[in-house]
Scaffold this active site. Structure first.
Site, PDB file in Angstrom:
ATOM      1  N   LYS A 121     -51.283  -1.625  21.559  1.00  0.00           N
ATOM      2  CA  LYS A 121     -50.857  -0.291  21.984  1.00  0.00           C
ATOM      3  C   LYS A 121     -51.586   0.825  21.222  1.00  0.00           C
ATOM      4  O   LYS A 121     -51.671   1.944  21.693  1.00  0.00           O
ATOM      5  CB  LYS A 121     -49.348  -0.164  21.856  1.00  0.00           C
TER       6      LYS A 121
HETATM    7  C1  LIG Z   1     -46.486  -4.057  25.023  1.00  0.00           C
HETATM    8  C2  LIG Z   1     -47.023  -5.415  24.723  1.00  0.00           C
HETATM    9  C3  LIG Z   1     -47.365  -6.314  25.764  1.00  0.00           C
HETATM   10  C4  LIG Z   1     -47.161  -6.006  27.233  1.00  0.00           C
HETATM   11  O1  LIG Z   1     -47.997  -4.991  27.712  1.00  0.00           O
HETATM   12  P1  LIG Z   1     -47.675  -4.273  29.120  1.00  0.00           P
HETATM   13  O2  LIG Z   1     -48.673  -3.187  29.240  1.00  0.00           O
HETATM   14  O3  LIG Z   1     -46.266  -3.745  28.978  1.00  0.00           O
HETATM   15  O4  LIG Z   1     -47.774  -5.310  30.168  1.00  0.00           O
HETATM   16  C5  LIG Z   1     -47.927  -7.531  25.407  1.00  0.00           C
HETATM   17  N1  LIG Z   1     -48.091  -7.882  24.114  1.00  0.00           N
HETATM   18  C6  LIG Z   1     -47.758  -7.054  23.089  1.00  0.00           C
HETATM   19  C7  LIG Z   1     -47.956  -7.517  21.685  1.00  0.00           C
HETATM   20  C8  LIG Z   1     -47.220  -5.789  23.355  1.00  0.00           C
HETATM   21  O5  LIG Z   1     -46.889  -4.969  22.330  1.00  0.00           O
END
Ligand SMILES: *Cc1c(COP(=O)(O)O)cnc(C)c1O
Length: 461
Positions: free
Chosen positions: A111
């Site tokens: 993120k």
């Molecule tokens: C948020 C997250 C996901 C999922 O991503 P999306 O964009 O919501 O599909 C997968 N792995 C980790 C470690 C995350 O923090």
């Protein structure tokens, strides 16, 4: 470039307006009016660029006249200095497995790639407009720390993040509460993550409060988050193929809110040579069930060892539905209304087959996640985090797939330890967290209490 709503109720807006609006005012999600097209020559040329140079090229056509090339290049440069790997998002070869490592940012989850960019983008847009922004979000762990890290210390922004007291991992809690900048407000609510989300919804629906205090959103409904994530699909393709446009790749994406995988879809629509996108879920499988059956219906949320994907309703799915429905906002509106009324929608078999021409789906059980972490470790010594393991397992029958690694394994140390008996080494950004000073307000899981707290802080701004 102008932006429109999936539900058709918003006059086209500029990139800046789309970023500040977050959720479209008609309840839909914002999308660009068209996708910029990238031809073969350009793709080959892009394969020689650094991550930062490439990010500028990919993002520029989407910002239109709002931001100049030089401003964007500067924004991108500043957004990725906090990454500890010189390539920002390197592709590593692990005994034949291709892992696209997205966790070298300051909070050790993917993120950061989008939220470091979004934090700087907000700052630029606010400096221009002379406004302020109050970010409000609820987190079950990863989003909160990445969002806080993206805006800490910024003068025109306050950020309020609700987390369920005692229900996030100790590392995740410390990642948020050790940030002491006075624009950062951590709130531990005595309730669950769902309570937090309810409160956030309630306050966003208080339009007077929203307007008076300029509430803004940082979850992946914000278009700028998707946009920043498109970059690494192009980057990985360039690094692996060297720019040979006859080479198509398959990507495997651990999925929760359909944000990361939708970024892959955008890359495909722009012209990136892709064979398949593998949509990998944990046992919270609403999306994989949809691809296999054409039925989209929410079940109960099951807690898993890949908690950032423990989601039933995927907020970004509506964006994909818009394209699947032939870019007809009336159809999307009707389907979303049906989802609210009946908890279920279904697309025709013809449409479902169309989905399958690009997407493959797999739902991975808890046992399979643990098994994958162990198998990969025994074969190569490489440690997968549980989310990444979901994607790697889903790609088992598809050699040469690029598997997106969405978190550093040390962030989910307990699950990793259970699988292989050893804990992954902490990256520098996660070291010493337990000894640092913290600041956090504990409040009741009550919308009124949160609103009053926010007002008291913002009254002095
Ligand atoms: C948020 C997250 C996901 C999922 O991503 P999306 O964009 O919501 O599909 C997968 N792995 C980790 C470690 C995350 O923090």
């Amino acid at each position: 470039m102008r932006y429109i709503s999936t539900r058709g109720g918003v006059e086209p807006v500029s990139f800046s307006e789309a970023v500040m609006m977050g959720l479209a005012t008609d309840g839909g999600l914002l999308l660009p009016e068209s996708f910029p097209q990238v031809d073969g020559l350009t793709l080959s040329r892009w394969a020689g660029l650094s991550f930062q140079e490439l990010a500028t090229e990919v993002i520029l056509p989407f910002v239109g006249e709002d931001i100049s090339r030089d401003e964007l290049a500067d924004l991108v440069e500043r957004s990725y200095v906090s990454f500890t790997h010189p390539e920002v998002t390197p592709v590593v070869d692990v005994k034949g497995l291709r892992i696209l490592e997205l966790f070298h940012g300051p909070t050790a989850a993917f993120k950061d790639v989008a939220l470091q960019f979004l934090g700087n983008l907000f700052e630029l847009l606010l400096e221009r407009s002379g406004g302020r922004l109050s970010i409000l979000g609820a987190t079950s762990g990863d989003t909160g720390s990445a969002a806080i890290c993206g805006v800490q210390g910024q003068e025109l922004i306050d950020i309020f993040i609700l987390h369920p007291k005692g229900r996030v991992s100790p590392i995740q809690e410390r990642q948020m509460t050790t940030v002491l900048d006075n624009n950062v407000h951590n709130i531990a609510i005595t309730g669950t993550f769902d309570d937090g989300q309810q409160i956030v919804k309630l306050l966003f629906n208080d339009l007077e409060f929203k307007q008076n205090y300029s509430l803004g959103a940082v979850n992946s409904i914000n278009w700028a988050r998707i946009l920043a994530q498109v970059v690494y699909y192009f980057y990985a393709w360039g690094r692996i193929t060297g720019g040979d446009v006859s080479k198509k790749l398959t990507f495997s994406i651990p999925t929760g809110n359909f944000g990361d995988i939708f970024a892959g879809y955008v890359a495909v629509r722009m012209g990136l040579p892709v064979e398949r996108l593998i949509l990998a879920t944990n046992r919270n499988d609403i999306l994989s069930r949809f691809i296999k059956s054409g039925v989209y219906s929410a079940g109960e949320v099951h807690p898993t060892i890949s908690p950032s994907m423990d989601i039933q309703i995927s907020s970004n799915f509506e964006r994909y539905l818009y394209y699947l429905m032939g870019e007809d906002p009336q159809k999307v509106k009707a389907l979303m209304a049906q989802m609210v009324a009946e908890g279920r929608i279904e697309v025709s078999e013809e449409k479902r087959k169309e989905v399958e021409t690009l997407f493959l789906a797999a739902a991975i059980s808890e046992e399979q996640i643990v098994e994958q972490i162990r198998v990969t470790y025994e074969a190569s010594g490489y440690v997968l985090d549980p989310h990444t393991a979901v994607g790697v397992y889903a790609a088992r029958d598809f050699p040469d797939t690029v598997c997106l690694a969405t978190a550093h394994p040390a962030k989910f140390g307990d699950a990793v330890k259970e699988a292989i008996g050893v804990e992954a080494d902490l990256p520098p950004s996660l070291q010493g967290l337990m000894d640092k000073e913290t600041r956090c307000e504990t409040l009741a899981a009550d919308g009124e209490a949160i609103r009053e707290y926010m007002k008291s802080i913002l009254a002095n701004r």
